[in-house]
Design an enzyme around this catalytic site. Structure first.
Site, PDB file in Angstrom:
ATOM      1  N   ASP A 134       0.807  -1.172  -0.008  1.00  0.00           N
ATOM      2  CA  ASP A 134       0.005  -0.004  -0.057  1.00  0.00           C
ATOM      3  C   ASP A 134       0.877   1.149  -0.008  1.00  0.00           C
ATOM      4  O   ASP A 134       0.524   2.201   0.682  1.00  0.00           O
ATOM      5  CB  ASP A 134      -0.879   0.182   1.303  1.00  0.00           C
ATOM      6  N   GLU A 166     -11.375  -0.246  -3.228  1.00  0.00           N
ATOM      7  CA  GLU A 166     -10.448   0.403  -2.142  1.00  0.00           C
ATOM      8  C   GLU A 166      -9.467   0.809  -2.820  1.00  0.00           C
ATOM      9  O   GLU A 166      -9.370   1.180  -4.152  1.00  0.00           O
ATOM     10  CB  GLU A 166      -9.981  -0.867  -1.135  1.00  0.00           C
TER      11      GLU A 166
HETATM   12  O1  FUB Z   1      -3.385  -3.542   3.484  1.00  0.00           O
HETATM   13  C1  FUB Z   1      -4.538  -3.678   4.119  1.00  0.00           C
HETATM   14  C2  FUB Z   1      -5.521  -3.501   3.232  1.00  0.00           C
HETATM   15  O2  FUB Z   1      -5.218  -4.421   1.814  1.00  0.00           O
HETATM   16  C3  FUB Z   1      -5.333  -2.196   2.635  1.00  0.00           C
HETATM   17  O3  FUB Z   1      -6.116  -1.225   3.276  1.00  0.00           O
HETATM   18  C4  FUB Z   1      -6.187  -2.216   1.078  1.00  0.00           C
HETATM   19  O4  FUB Z   1      -6.110  -1.228   0.256  1.00  0.00           O
HETATM   20  C5  FUB Z   1      -5.402  -3.807   0.361  1.00  0.00           C
HETATM   21  O5  FUB Z   1      -4.179  -3.391  -0.196  1.00  0.00           O
END
Ligand code: FUB
Length: 342
Positions: free
Chosen positions: A13, A243
């Site tokens: 991320d 996301e």
């Molecule tokens: O790293 C945890 C979660 O996985 C992140 O918040 C999302 O975007 C995905 O990458």
């Protein structure tokens, strides 16, 4: 295959920014866990952040690990799961925005402050009032809003384990209000069916006098299908927001990019203002090794870079990821392309 930027830790991320002439990367810090894998993402059980910097990206050289910048035990309101963070600078103060579950298990977004880009960061005693869900990303813009010469916009949201679907409100896509929380939507769920619009990511301007407060009600972003001009459908999993929100600006155009989650694409949509609407434009990264995909886009010394992650270093373990970087290009129309236009 492009090698990972960081190999002594698992990192994911990546939010990259240029501060003081260097690239700083603010990633999640993945770790091994005994927690059973599930579609709620419980195995993503991270408990601290490290900050990294590099003076050179082509090739990436001398990546410095500045050590632990924030631990979950130093965040008074948080219980677990330090997921994807971002950082911003204003008036010489550096802010780390991060999601975590509160003591009731609800994801909130917190802020921590430092006097250097690498931290260490000190968390505010409570989460940002009115915040919810995951994956904060901050754009500090150059178009004034009233007295606010450099307005900072916070983008956020994530489906399934990220809990965005618990905030549908009366509009179905969500009315942006933290009070609309509905626990019956917890888990790997989202709206579906004929006529259902995709859930929208969220945006809100931060207070210019306190970057740990919201300046206005949270808004829901619309991502429009170019062929209809209407919001993308909930069942359009190749294009709907899941996301990993990111916003960058180039030549006055706002590029909102995101992950499609269970179809594993990084997509982008463009618009003329920070709140959208944004019109879907295409993909910027095809699926990588591992379930999740997440990224940032940054300009450095006149060139543009996509920071992202994959799970190749761990042999495909989805919650043990590694940050990578590649250069990206734009054609004359402003589309993101993988090779420079001839
Ligand atoms: O790293 C945890 C979660 O996985 C992140 O918040 C999302 O975007 C995905 O990458």
């Amino acid at each position: 295959m492009v090698p990972p930027l960081i190999t002594h830790l698992y990192t994911a991320d990546p939010s990259a920014h240029v501060f003081n002439g260097k690239i700083y990367v603010y990633p999640s810090h993945d770790r091994e866990t005994d927690i059973q894998f599930n579609d709620n993402g419980d195995q993503y059980d991270m408990n601290d952040y490290h900050v990294f910097s590099t003076p050179s990206i082509d090739p990436p050289a001398l990546v410095t690990d500045h050590g632990v910048a924030l631990r979950v035990e130093d965040v008074p309101w948080a219980s677990k799961q330090l997921w994807a963070p971002d950082a911003a600078e204003r008036d010489g103060v550096y802010y780390l925005y991060f999601p975590a579950r509160d003591k009731e298990g609800i994801f909130r977004i917190g802020v921590a402050r430092a006097d250097k880009p690498e931290g260490p960061f000190k968390a505010d005693p409570d989460y940002i009032p009115g915040s919810y869900s995951i994956d904060p990303a901050v754009l500090v813009d150059d178009v004034a809003v009233g007295d606010d010469a450099t307005p900072a916009y916070l983008y956020f949201g994530g489906l399934w384990g990220g809990q965005l679907q618990c905030y549908q409100g009366t509009s179905g896509r969500g009315d942006g209000n933290a009070d609309s929380y509905d626990a019956s939507w917890l888990g790997p769920k989202e709206p579906t069916g004929e006529g259902a619009e995709a859930m929208g990511p969220r945006v809100v301007r931060l207070s210019p006098s306190d970057m740990g407060q919201l300046a206005e009600p949270v808004r829901t972003i619309q991502i429009l299908a170019p062929e209809t001009g209407k919001p993308i459908a909930a069942d359009d999993h190749d294009r709907r927001f899941f996301e990993a929100a990111w916003m960058h600006k180039r030549n006055g155009l706002y590029y909102f990019s995101y992950s499609t989650g269970d179809t594993h694409y990084l997509c982008y949509a463009t618009g003329t203002g920070p709140y959208g609407p944004f019109t879907y434009r295409g993909r910027m990264l095809e699926p990588v090794v591992g379930w999740t995909t997440h990224h940032s886009v940054v300009e450095f010394e006149g060139r543009w870079y996509l920071f992202h992650h994959d799970s190749s270093l761990s042999g495909g373990v989805s919650h043990l990821r590694s940050v990578k970087v590649k250069e990206i290009f734009y054609n004359a129309a402003g589309d993101i392309v993988s090779e420079p236009e001839a």
